[in-house]
Design a protein around this motif. Structure first.
Motif, PDB file in Angstrom:
ATOM      1  N   ILE A  82     -32.737-130.625 -56.771  1.00 22.64           N
ATOM      2  CA  ILE A  82     -31.651-130.480 -57.715  1.00 22.64           C
ATOM      3  C   ILE A  82     -32.125-129.977 -58.995  1.00 22.64           C
ATOM      4  O   ILE A  82     -31.835-129.116 -59.925  1.00 22.64           O
ATOM      5  CB  ILE A  82     -30.496-131.237 -57.867  1.00 22.64           C
ATOM      6  N   THR A  83     -33.070-131.102 -59.216  1.00 21.98           N
ATOM      7  CA  THR A  83     -34.266-130.716 -60.830  1.00 21.98           C
ATOM      8  C   THR A  83     -34.432-129.689 -60.910  1.00 21.98           C
ATOM      9  O   THR A  83     -34.595-128.952 -62.023  1.00 21.98           O
ATOM     10  CB  THR A  83     -35.267-131.995 -60.392  1.00 21.98           C
ATOM     11  N   ILE A  84     -35.581-128.759 -60.324  1.00 24.77           N
ATOM     12  CA  ILE A  84     -36.190-127.698 -60.247  1.00 24.77           C
ATOM     13  C   ILE A  84     -35.249-126.591 -60.067  1.00 24.77           C
ATOM     14  O   ILE A  84     -35.124-125.008 -60.632  1.00 24.77           O
ATOM     15  CB  ILE A  84     -37.220-127.249 -59.098  1.00 24.77           C
ATOM     16  N   PRO A  88     -34.144-124.141 -64.359  1.00 21.90           N
ATOM     17  CA  PRO A  88     -34.331-123.242 -65.314  1.00 21.90           C
ATOM     18  C   PRO A  88     -32.643-122.417 -67.226  1.00 21.90           C
ATOM     19  O   PRO A  88     -33.286-121.979 -68.345  1.00 21.90           O
ATOM     20  CB  PRO A  88     -34.414-121.836 -64.474  1.00 21.90           C
ATOM     21  N   GLU A  89     -32.138-123.334 -66.452  1.00 19.65           N
ATOM     22  CA  GLU A  89     -30.462-122.752 -66.321  1.00 19.65           C
ATOM     23  C   GLU A  89     -29.516-124.057 -67.647  1.00 19.65           C
ATOM     24  O   GLU A  89     -29.213-123.499 -68.809  1.00 19.65           O
ATOM     25  CB  GLU A  89     -29.473-122.669 -66.036  1.00 19.65           C
ATOM     26  N   TYR A  90     -29.724-124.715 -66.750  1.00 24.06           N
ATOM     27  CA  TYR A  90     -29.851-126.596 -67.912  1.00 24.06           C
ATOM     28  C   TYR A  90     -30.747-127.277 -68.780  1.00 24.06           C
ATOM     29  O   TYR A  90     -30.189-127.755 -69.581  1.00 24.06           O
ATOM     30  CB  TYR A  90     -28.763-127.149 -66.973  1.00 24.06           C
ATOM     31  N   GLY A  91     -31.722-126.864 -68.366  1.00 21.93           N
ATOM     32  CA  GLY A  91     -32.743-127.497 -69.297  1.00 21.93           C
ATOM     33  C   GLY A  91     -32.874-129.074 -67.972  1.00 21.93           C
ATOM     34  O   GLY A  91     -32.615-129.046 -67.265  1.00 21.93           O
ATOM     35  N   VAL A  94     -30.561-132.368 -68.464  1.00 24.38           N
ATOM     36  CA  VAL A  94     -29.593-132.751 -67.198  1.00 24.38           C
ATOM     37  C   VAL A  94     -29.912-132.571 -66.007  1.00 24.38           C
ATOM     38  O   VAL A  94     -29.168-133.057 -65.230  1.00 24.38           O
ATOM     39  CB  VAL A  94     -28.811-130.656 -67.684  1.00 24.38           C
ATOM     40  N   SER A  95     -30.628-131.612 -65.529  1.00 22.44           N
ATOM     41  CA  SER A  95     -31.573-131.434 -64.493  1.00 22.44           C
ATOM     42  C   SER A  95     -31.744-133.093 -63.922  1.00 22.44           C
ATOM     43  O   SER A  95     -31.199-133.157 -62.491  1.00 22.44           O
ATOM     44  CB  SER A  95     -32.763-130.238 -64.098  1.00 22.44           C
TER      45      SER A  95
END
Length: 317
Positions: A82-84, A88-91, A94-95
């Motif tokens: 989920i983190t990785i 790219p899209e949410y920073g 958020v991740s």
């Protein structure tokens, strides 16, 4: 009097055995493993320790409550994916928050089914482990997520104090915080009471179900956070990232003195046990041993500790 003193010495030795085991392993590896006593290698041991420590803290809390959580390895992987996957899209903020939330939700699922539905924790967490593994494979389509932003990785992995990076310091800080809360606060001591005797804990006014659910939620939260931090370190999230976590965490928790029946244990000693196993793995790697040898060595240590516990039980009886 001498018998009481002797008994007291054996009790002290049993309660603090993990420190003696660590000292022996470190001393032996220092003598026989090439390039073991270097700053770079000690830092590598600490980084390996930090991968397993946060899930182990959560697992220890669950075992203190008299339950088991087999889903921690899958949650570690889920947290990393989920983190990785979202970065790219949410920073990063958020991740990482999403990874922690996802782990907490899996823990909540486990806790509710164990505490409220009264399903055995082994069965519930085995099911959630399989479900989460399938979800991870679905999310990453069998591949490995990678990220090109190395900024946070460089920050948390940069050595800031001798051999300590921010990730290691965060891990040790959280362990000390949980150790303090468990030993010095009334809610923390409640975990021991619930694990030792749920019926007496209930009669004493403790909400047994709430403690059990809290233990599983914290286990999921810490596993998700551990997976998130490790994925940031390697800037990727392979679908097998947490595959070995469960075996090592279970071994370290038992070696560290946590009772499988609940009511006895220490998150600090669990961390020391993980450091001992990391030292053992690293020293064997320095000697050219393969993964299978490292696994056998950890199994031998675990078997020795279990036999020692059995010996003490026979003496008491």
């Amino acid at each position: 009097m001498s018998k009481l003193r002797h008994k007291s010495f054996k009790q002290i030795l049993g309660e603090n055995r993990i420190y003696l085991i660590l000292a022996c392993v470190f001393a032996v590896m220092s003598l026989i493993a090439p390039r073991f006593l270097t700053m770079t290698n000690v830092e590598s041991i600490l980084k390996l320790m930090s991968l397993y420590t946060l899930p182990a803290v959560g697992f220890t809390l669950v075992m203190l409550s008299g339950k088991l959580d087999l889903s921690i390895g899958s949650i570690v992987t889920l947290g990393g994916v989920i983190t990785i996957g979202l970065q790219p899209e949410y920073g990063w903020t958020v991740s990482i928050s999403s990874a922690i939330l996802a782990g907490s939700l899996v823990g909540l699922f486990n806790g509710i089914f164990v505490a409220k539905v009264k399903v055995d924790s082994f069965i519930v967490t085995l099911a959630s482990m399989i479900i989460v593994q399938g979800l991870v494979l679905k999310l990453c389509d069998g591949g490995t997520f990678t990220v090109q932003d190395f900024t946070l990785s460089n920050i948390i992995e940069k050595t800031v104090l001798c051999v300590f990076s921010p990730r290691i310091l965060i891990t040790i800080g959280l362990v000390l915080l949980f150790e303090l809360l468990l030993k010095q606060t009334r809610p923390g001591r409640g975990f021991y009471a619930v694990g030792a005797n749920p019926s007496m804990a209930w009669h004493a006014g403790l909400s047994v179900d709430r403690y059990v659910i809290s233990a599983f939620v914290l286990s999921g939260l810490l596993s998700g956070l551990g997976g998130s931090l490790f994925s940031i370190t390697i800037n990727s999230a392979p679908p097998t990232m947490g595959a070995t976590s469960l075996i090592i965490v279970v071994a370290a928790t038992i070696i560290g003195g946590t009772s499988m029946s609940g009511g006895k244990g220490s998150v600090l000693k669990t961390m020391v046990a993980i450091f001992m196993l990391s030292t053992l793995f690293n020293g064997l790697s320095c000697m050219g041993a393969g993964y299978e040898i490292r696994q056998m060595a950890s199994g031998i240590v675990l078997a020795a500790v279990i036999m020692y516990d059995a010996y003490l039980t026979v003496l008491k009886d």
